[in-house]
Design a protein around this motif. Structure first.
Motif, short mmCIF file in Angstrom:
data_model
loop_
_atom_site.label_atom_id
_atom_site.label_comp_id
_atom_site.label_asym_id
_atom_site.label_seq_id
_atom_site.Cartn_x
_atom_site.Cartn_y
_atom_site.Cartn_z
N LYS A 1 0.83 -1.22 0.00
CA LYS A 1 0.00 0.00 0.00
C LYS A 1 0.86 1.26 0.00
O LYS A 1 0.67 2.18 0.79
N GLY A 2 1.83 1.24 -0.90
CA GLY A 2 2.69 2.41 -1.08
C GLY A 2 3.67 2.64 0.04
O GLY A 2 4.05 3.78 0.30
N MET A 3 4.12 1.57 0.69
CA MET A 3 5.04 1.71 1.82
C MET A 3 6.30 2.45 1.39
O MET A 3 6.89 2.17 0.36
N ASN A 4 6.70 3.41 2.23
CA ASN A 4 7.89 4.20 1.97
C ASN A 4 8.89 3.94 3.09
O ASN A 4 9.59 2.94 3.07
N GLY A 5 9.00 4.81 4.07
CA GLY A 5 9.97 4.64 5.15
C GLY A 5 9.63 3.47 6.06
O GLY A 5 8.47 3.16 6.31
N LEU A 6 10.70 2.82 6.56
CA LEU A 6 10.58 1.68 7.47
C LEU A 6 11.48 1.89 8.68
O LEU A 6 12.50 2.58 8.61
N PHE A 7 11.12 1.25 9.80
CA PHE A 7 11.98 1.25 10.98
C PHE A 7 11.60 0.08 11.86
O PHE A 7 10.42 -0.17 12.10
N PHE A 8 12.62 -0.65 12.35
CA PHE A 8 12.38 -1.80 13.20
C PHE A 8 12.43 -1.43 14.68
O PHE A 8 13.35 -0.75 15.13
N ALA A 9 11.45 -1.92 15.44
CA ALA A 9 11.53 -1.87 16.90
C ALA A 9 12.47 -2.98 17.36
O ALA A 9 12.79 -3.91 16.62
N LYS A 10 12.93 -2.89 18.60
CA LYS A 10 13.88 -3.88 19.11
C LYS A 10 13.30 -5.29 19.15
O LYS A 10 14.05 -6.27 19.10
N ASP A 11 11.98 -5.41 19.25
CA ASP A 11 11.37 -6.74 19.29
C ASP A 11 11.15 -7.32 17.90
O ASP A 11 10.59 -8.42 17.76
N LEU B 1 -3.51 12.48 7.45
CA LEU B 1 -2.08 12.71 7.63
C LEU B 1 -1.38 13.15 6.36
O LEU B 1 -0.30 13.74 6.42
N GLY B 2 -1.94 12.86 5.22
CA GLY B 2 -1.22 13.11 3.97
C GLY B 2 -0.30 11.95 3.65
O GLY B 2 -0.39 10.86 4.24
N LYS B 3 0.60 12.17 2.71
CA LYS B 3 1.49 11.09 2.27
C LYS B 3 2.66 10.94 3.24
O LYS B 3 3.71 11.57 3.06
N VAL B 4 2.45 10.11 4.24
CA VAL B 4 3.50 9.86 5.22
C VAL B 4 4.74 9.32 4.51
O VAL B 4 4.64 8.53 3.57
N ASN B 5 5.91 9.73 4.98
CA ASN B 5 7.12 9.49 4.20
C ASN B 5 8.17 8.67 4.93
O ASN B 5 8.64 7.65 4.43
N ASP B 6 8.59 9.13 6.11
CA ASP B 6 9.68 8.45 6.83
C ASP B 6 9.41 8.52 8.32
O ASP B 6 8.64 9.39 8.79
N PHE C 1 7.81 -1.10 11.66
CA PHE C 1 6.93 0.06 11.53
C PHE C 1 7.16 0.67 10.15
O PHE C 1 8.29 0.74 9.67
N GLY C 2 6.06 1.10 9.52
CA GLY C 2 6.20 1.63 8.17
C GLY C 2 5.21 2.73 7.86
O GLY C 2 4.17 2.86 8.50
N CYS C 3 5.58 3.53 6.86
CA CYS C 3 4.74 4.63 6.37
C CYS C 3 3.98 4.15 5.14
O CYS C 3 4.56 4.01 4.06
N GLN C 4 2.70 3.90 5.28
CA GLN C 4 1.87 3.50 4.15
C GLN C 4 1.30 4.75 3.49
O GLN C 4 0.22 5.23 3.83
N ALA C 5 2.05 5.29 2.54
CA ALA C 5 1.64 6.53 1.90
C ALA C 5 0.31 6.39 1.17
O ALA C 5 -0.49 7.33 1.14
N GLY C 6 0.08 5.22 0.59
CA GLY C 6 -1.15 5.01 -0.15
C GLY C 6 -2.39 5.08 0.71
O GLY C 6 -3.47 5.46 0.24
N GLU C 7 -2.27 4.74 1.98
CA GLU C 7 -3.39 4.76 2.92
C GLU C 7 -3.31 5.92 3.89
O GLU C 7 -4.18 6.07 4.76
N GLY D 1 8.07 5.98 21.26
CA GLY D 1 7.36 6.97 20.47
C GLY D 1 7.77 6.91 19.02
O GLY D 1 8.91 6.58 18.70
N VAL D 2 6.84 7.24 18.13
CA VAL D 2 7.10 7.25 16.70
C VAL D 2 7.04 8.69 16.20
O VAL D 2 6.03 9.38 16.37
N TRP D 3 8.13 9.15 15.61
CA TRP D 3 8.21 10.47 15.00
C TRP D 3 8.21 10.27 13.49
O TRP D 3 8.98 9.45 12.98
N PHE D 4 7.36 10.99 12.76
CA PHE D 4 7.30 10.74 11.32
C PHE D 4 7.00 12.02 10.55
O PHE D 4 6.48 13.00 11.09
N THR D 5 7.35 11.98 9.26
CA THR D 5 7.16 13.12 8.38
C THR D 5 6.02 12.86 7.39
O THR D 5 5.73 11.72 7.03
N ALA D 6 5.39 13.96 6.96
CA ALA D 6 4.35 13.90 5.93
C ALA D 6 4.51 15.12 5.05
O ALA D 6 3.80 16.12 5.21
#
Length: 330
Positions: free
Chosen positions: A105-115, A151-156, A119-125, A164-169
């Motif tokens: 679904k248009g996944m852009n930025g990704l980041f792994f939690a320690k477990d 949110l708009g097109k979440v990016n990273d 976590f990902g930015c689904q720009a399409g949704e 906590g999750v910090w993200f850009t749009a």
């Protein structure tokens, strides 16, 4: 055609170590392709003391993609990335490049939690999600702002030590008056509505985002302006006064700033600068240390591999890596 890496080459590298065409070919089964990856593609062109020596090999890991983004390394060092037009999350493992998540679904930025949760930015949704790759289950973390707007097109995105999750749009190529705002947000990893933490004409199209090793500073890289910002974190979803951390040198594309970035345990910052086809390396104080040029314009970068000392770079249609000295992933 998308090619793949062999298990032997992966182990060797690990130990030493928005607009694009609409569709990519599916990944072929391992048995049908030659085992020739990764391959030495080029070398570092300059010395960056304590980071990389001139002549250090740059390896190509994969090619033939539509547009690569979102590199992220799992807790075991395995690198994942996204091919946005191909709508897939792809894994580099001992068998090479393999689709780990279809219909992203248009996944852009990704980041792994320690477990190991991805976590990902689904720009399409227009939402942030958490994915259990082993179970193939996706949980919606956030899909609206505190005012109920989209949110708009979440990016990273990046996760801090407190969950906590910090993200850009960013707003890129869309009319501001009919779109979600050009902003940076915060949301708890367990879910909720997004708190707006940055909206400023000075930060035009906030794109890349990352944290200092102590999670006390948030870095934001605008795509449509040249000033990379640093903000002190005062609490969950609360930032202090921002300052210019580094001004990207202007060039032939003066309005284009940076894209993605990563930070090592020493606090050095690695910023993908597409217009220069390079990753700029900055000190914790924002002093330029040097640049690493790549064969294609980079979109993002992440540290990973077995010992955390391999810098993986997504760049247009390919994925590259270079070993760095004395630094590990944050």
């Amino acid at each position: 055609m998308l090619t793949i890496a062999s298990a032997a080459a992966f182990l060797l590298l690990a130990s030493t170590a928005q607009d694009a065409p609409p569709a990519a070919e599916p990944v072929k089964p391992a048995a049908t392709l030659p085992a020739k990856w990764p391959v030495k593609d080029s070398v570092a062109g300059e010395d960056i003391p304590g980071v990389v020596a001139k002549g250090t090999p740059i390896y190509k890991w994969s090619e033939g993609h539509s547009f690569t983004e979102g590199p992220a390394c799992a807790p075991d060092g395995t690198m994942y990335f996204t091919d946005i037009p191909a709508n897939a999350v792809i894994r580099l493992d001992p068998m090479g490049a393999q689709v780990a998540l279809k219909d992203s679904k248009g996944m852009n930025g990704l980041f792994f939690a320690k477990d190991g949760t991805l976590f990902g930015c689904q720009a399409g949704e227009q939402r942030i999600v958490a994915v259990d790759l082993a179970k193939g289950e996706t949980r919606v973390v956030c899909d609206k702002r505190t005012d109920g707007g989209k949110l708009g097109k979440v990016n990273d995105l990046v996760l801090d030590r407190s969950g906590g999750v910090w993200f850009t749009a960013p707003v890129i190529g869309r009319k501001r008056d009919v779109s979600a705002p050009d902003a940076v947000y915060f949301v708890p990893a367990e879910g909720g509505d997004a708190v707006e933490v940055v909206r400023s004409d000075k930060v035009n199209a906030p794109n890349g985002i990352h944290l200092s090793p102590d999670s006390k500073t948030l870095y934001v890289v605008p795509y449509m302006s040249l000033e990379m910002m640093a903000y002190p974190i005062e609490g969950p979803g609360k930032l202090g006064e921002g300052k210019v951390f580094y001004k990207i040198p202007s060039g032939t594309r003066q309005t284009i700033g940076g894209d993605g970035l990563t930070v090592d345990t020493r606090g050095n910052v690695y910023v993908a600068i597409p217009a220069r086809a390079s990753v700029f390396v900055l000190s914790p104080e924002g002093k330029p240390l040097g640049m690493i040029r790549f064969p294609e314009s980079p979109s993002n970068c992440a540290l990973g591999g077995k010992d955390g000392r391999t810098l993986f770079v997504t760049a247009q249609k390919g994925v590259y890596s270079i070993d760095v000295e004395g630094a590990r992933s944050r």
